[in-house]
Design a protein around this motif. Sequence first.
Motif: not given
Length: 261
Positions: A181-184, A88-90, A43-52, A64-68
């Motif tokens: 953010x990239x729009x959905x 500590x980094x994406x 399994x892979x667990x993650x926190x990501x931006x919503x848009x693919x 890339x969410x590392x800006x915030x």
Amino acid sequence: MAEARVRVRGVTIHRPIIYGNTATVLTAAERETCPFPDHTHRWTLAVRSAASAPDSDIVGGADDLSYFIKRVTFKLHDTYSNPTRNFDKPPFELSETGWGEFEIQIRVHFVAESGEKPITLYHHLKLHPWSLTFPAPGTEPEIPSPENAAKFGPVHSWQYDEIVFTDPFQSFLTLLTAHPPTPLPRTSKNPTPFHTSYPASLEETRKPGVPEFTSAMERDEGERLEEAKEKIIKEQEKWKGILLEREKELDRLQKLLAAKD
């Protein structure tokens, strides 16, 4: 520099994220080489931006969410070696193998410019195919054999959320607005991620392809949150009324006792 540390009052800005996991059944060859003979899934667990990203083979992750986001900490079950994992980094994600489902604590830390405290999320690791039926009280859920589970393909369990920043510092607001953010997408040819509050989406999980969040789902989630908020407010008002009635009754009884004295 001093102006950058001034909060911009009356401003609210948010960033959409998803968090969750994707799980697959280990093949016979993978189980032979796995150091843990009782493990059945990867399994892979993650926190990501919503848009693919276009034609992506993962859920979300276009931005890339590392800006915030400075750090993401995953707290796994204590049976795992080094159960607290820091990133500590994406990409803010980890991959493991295992045999059981359990709750995972996710701690999201923001960049220093934000001046914001970390937030805590919780995710129940999902390994087995989704079902709308629940086991009877006191009984264990029916778990398909690895052979049967493999027929369903990857299991996806993802939650959409919005991180809201209220009265942000000017420097942080500038940083956020510089990275929209990239729009959905409005619609998608890919299946809709399953959500227990939307049973109809179970059929979507059986379609081929990687699930993708859409703006329609974003709107539906907002409506569900508003509905839940209204229910909470009504419940609070109900109990407030009950409390006032009890206080009046208490006051009446105290006066009766005082009159007898």
